[in-house]
Scaffold this motif. Structure first.
Motif, mmCIF file in Angstrom:
data_model
loop_
_atom_site.group_PDB
_atom_site.id
_atom_site.type_symbol
_atom_site.label_atom_id
_atom_site.label_comp_id
_atom_site.label_asym_id
_atom_site.label_seq_id
_atom_site.Cartn_x
_atom_site.Cartn_y
_atom_site.Cartn_z
ATOM 1 N N UNK A 94 44.942 13.801 27.167
ATOM 2 C CA UNK A 94 43.945 14.568 27.906
ATOM 3 C C UNK A 94 43.263 13.948 29.159
ATOM 4 N N UNK A 95 43.702 12.726 29.360
ATOM 5 C CA UNK A 95 43.099 11.927 30.356
ATOM 6 C C UNK A 95 43.678 12.104 31.712
ATOM 7 N N UNK A 96 43.188 11.793 32.678
ATOM 8 C CA UNK A 96 43.380 12.180 34.027
ATOM 9 C C UNK A 96 44.888 11.652 34.494
ATOM 10 N N UNK A 97 45.511 10.557 34.246
ATOM 11 C CA UNK A 97 46.628 10.229 34.392
ATOM 12 C C UNK A 97 47.460 11.012 33.335
ATOM 13 N N UNK A 98 47.350 11.059 32.100
ATOM 14 C CA UNK A 98 48.517 11.774 31.210
ATOM 15 C C UNK A 98 48.526 13.256 31.722
ATOM 16 N N UNK A 99 47.403 13.848 31.997
ATOM 17 C CA UNK A 99 47.549 15.362 32.434
ATOM 18 C C UNK A 99 48.588 15.483 33.635
ATOM 19 N N UNK A 100 48.147 14.666 34.558
ATOM 20 C CA UNK A 100 48.857 14.659 35.743
ATOM 21 C C UNK A 100 50.333 14.315 35.664
ATOM 22 N N UNK A 101 50.844 13.512 34.927
ATOM 23 C CA UNK A 101 52.122 13.215 34.629
ATOM 24 C C UNK A 101 52.792 14.502 33.922
ATOM 25 N N UNK A 102 52.171 14.940 33.035
ATOM 26 C CA UNK A 102 52.425 16.201 32.061
ATOM 27 C C UNK A 102 52.926 17.325 33.064
ATOM 28 N N UNK A 103 52.024 17.236 34.263
ATOM 29 C CA UNK A 103 52.297 18.493 35.132
ATOM 30 C C UNK A 103 52.920 18.098 36.382
ATOM 31 N N UNK A 104 53.539 17.046 36.389
ATOM 32 C CA UNK A 104 54.236 16.563 37.572
ATOM 33 C C UNK A 104 53.471 16.578 38.803
ATOM 34 N N UNK A 105 52.003 16.093 38.403
ATOM 35 C CA UNK A 105 51.379 15.776 39.948
ATOM 36 C C UNK A 105 51.520 14.435 40.237
ATOM 37 N N UNK A 106 52.028 14.113 41.373
ATOM 38 C CA UNK A 106 52.024 12.638 41.962
ATOM 39 C C UNK A 106 50.625 11.890 41.945
ATOM 40 N N UNK A 107 49.601 12.358 42.467
ATOM 41 C CA UNK A 107 48.411 11.572 42.494
ATOM 42 C C UNK A 107 47.528 11.916 41.538
ATOM 43 N N UNK A 108 47.835 10.788 40.448
ATOM 44 C CA UNK A 108 47.106 10.843 39.177
ATOM 45 C C UNK A 108 45.581 10.486 39.180
ATOM 46 N N UNK A 109 45.312 10.010 40.338
ATOM 47 C CA UNK A 109 43.761 9.806 40.614
ATOM 48 C C UNK A 109 42.953 10.843 40.931
ATOM 49 N N UNK A 110 43.470 12.047 41.341
ATOM 50 C CA UNK A 110 42.696 13.205 42.204
ATOM 51 C C UNK A 110 42.880 14.370 41.205
ATOM 52 N N UNK A 111 41.926 14.904 40.996
ATOM 53 C CA UNK A 111 41.912 16.046 39.955
ATOM 54 C C UNK A 111 42.137 17.165 40.556
ATOM 55 N N UNK A 112 41.965 17.400 41.780
ATOM 56 C CA UNK A 112 41.909 19.014 42.566
ATOM 57 C C UNK A 112 43.324 19.498 42.449
ATOM 58 N N UNK A 113 44.421 18.489 42.941
ATOM 59 C CA UNK A 113 45.870 19.272 42.884
ATOM 60 C C UNK A 113 46.133 19.759 41.443
ATOM 61 N N UNK A 114 45.676 19.039 40.401
ATOM 62 C CA UNK A 114 45.907 19.897 39.090
ATOM 63 C C UNK A 114 45.235 20.903 38.917
ATOM 64 N N UNK A 115 43.761 20.935 39.207
ATOM 65 C CA UNK A 115 42.889 22.068 38.893
ATOM 66 C C UNK A 115 43.458 23.290 39.749
ATOM 67 N N UNK A 116 43.839 22.985 40.817
ATOM 68 C CA UNK A 116 44.678 23.969 41.892
ATOM 69 C C UNK A 116 45.553 24.820 41.091
#
Length: 374
Positions: free
Chosen positions: A257-279
């Motif tokens: 549930x952390x930022x990097x973990x969720x980004x990696x699971x969703x295939x989002x490259x920028x783990x430091x930004x929340x907006x791409x995953x929220x979008x």
């Protein structure tokens, strides 16, 4: 109790009731404190003279008769400054005594890539602009509160997302204030989750609720400001043979549930930004929704232990996880055991920043004589 100690107790009691129940009259204060009307009037006069309390006068449309003044914390009195260190930014705010933001500042800076001393130096222009704003408005500054995404123990901060371990942030920020020729100001430091919990409480949430959130970490803290307890829930194991966490453990909530973990699971490259995953969640992207389900399940599992240990009835969901909105909250709720309520937070992403400044306000409210006599 001596006369001076009694006076300090009574003036703090009156100040706290005004902060909690405003607008409130002198008669109501006398009834709630058990003090005489004359004593209350004397204490209120002292607080108004110090510009900590303001009398708004009688309520408009009040029936004829002796007017009852409505007392509130003085929005034109001293102000509090808040400072927050995030991985990629430093934020600042000015709050008046009522908690209303008067000015905000944001500096993009790679705090996580810099050392603690360099990060503190990067806060100098933010502090300078905030003090310039306060000075221009003719306001006295009551202190500076600092929120950091990590744990604070014995005055030292350990913030894994920032790469800080055992850092004396108070001393670093105090040094930057001296470099700006700003002397004699107290600096209060707390973890971002504890700060956000305080901000939610000051915004009207119930004292017996708990706050779950954080921007840099996933933490849990009581909304009761009298209880100094905040834990890093992100490093509670939720999977016995789970993935390796940055802390060295396995199966931590942070991995799922952390930022990097969720980004990696969703295939989002920028783990430091929340907006791409929220979008992507808003457009119901399949990979993003799977990451959301994975995080919700892990969080619900972590809350099983929380409920067993602390027996909370209501938890307020805030921080970066709240940015995923009702779809995420509902997914967690569906997996929770009966008897535990998960509410959305009132405040948004600036809750920790506001709570940092709010800690200064809380100190003035708890001991107004320290400010008056200081």
């Amino acid at each position: 109790m001596g006369a001076q100690a009694m006076r300090r107790h009574n003036v703090a009691l009156v100040m706290e009731l005004i902060a909690r129940d405003a607008p409130v009259s002198r008669v109501e204060l006398a009834q709630r404190t058990g003090l005489t009307k004359a004593t209350v009037s004397s204490l209120v006069a002292e607080l108004t003279g110090a510009e900590l309390v303001r009398d708004l006068g009688p309520e408009p449309g009040r029936a004829p008769g002796r007017p009852a003044g409505r007392l509130v914390l003085d929005p034109y009195g001293p102000v509090a400054l808040g400072l927050q260190f995030g991985s990629g930014h430093i934020a600042g705010v000015i709050l008046d005594l009522s908690g209303r933001p008067l000015a905000r500042e944001l500096r993009r800076f790679d705090v996580a890539g810099a050392g603690a001393a360099e990060g503190a130096r990067a806060a100098r222009p933010v502090l300078r602009r905030l003090f310039d704003e306060a000075t221009t408005a003719g306001r006295l500054v009551a202190g500076v509160g600092v929120a950091v995404g990590g744990l604070v123990s014995r005055g030292l901060v350990t913030a894994l997302p920032l790469g800080w371990r055992g850092v004396d942030v108070r001393a670093l920020v105090a040094g930057e204030l001296r470099a700006l020729d700003l002397h004699g100001l107290d600096v209060l430091v707390a973890g971002e989750v504890a700060c956000a919990a305080l901000a939610e409480y000051q915004a009207g949430a119930a004292r017996d609720w708990w706050y779950l959130g954080g921007e840099e970490v996933i933490g849990l803290a009581p909304l009761n400001p009298a209880v100094e307890l905040a834990g890093d829930l992100g490093h509670v194991p939720v999977r016995r043979r789970g993935e390796v966490c940055a802390c060295g453990g396995r199966g931590c909530l942070e991995v799922y549930a952390g930022r990097a973990g969720m980004a990696a699971s969703a295939g989002v490259a920028d783990a430091g930004a929340e907006e791409p995953l929220v979008s992507r969640v808003r457009t119901r992207d399949p990979a993003a929704m799977r990451a959301l389900d994975r995080a919700a399940e892990a969080l619900a599992d972590a809350l099983v232990a929380v409920r067993a240990l602390l027996a909370p009835e209501t938890i307020v969901l805030g921080g970066r996880l709240a940015a995923f909105g009702e779809p995420f909250r509902q997914r967690v709720v569906e997996r929770l055991a009966p008897g535990l309520t998960l509410r959305p937070a009132k405040l948004g992403a600036d809750a920790a920043l506001r709570g940092a400044a709010g800690s200064v306000i809380a100190r003035v409210v708890a001991d107004p004589l320290a400010w008056i006599e200081g």
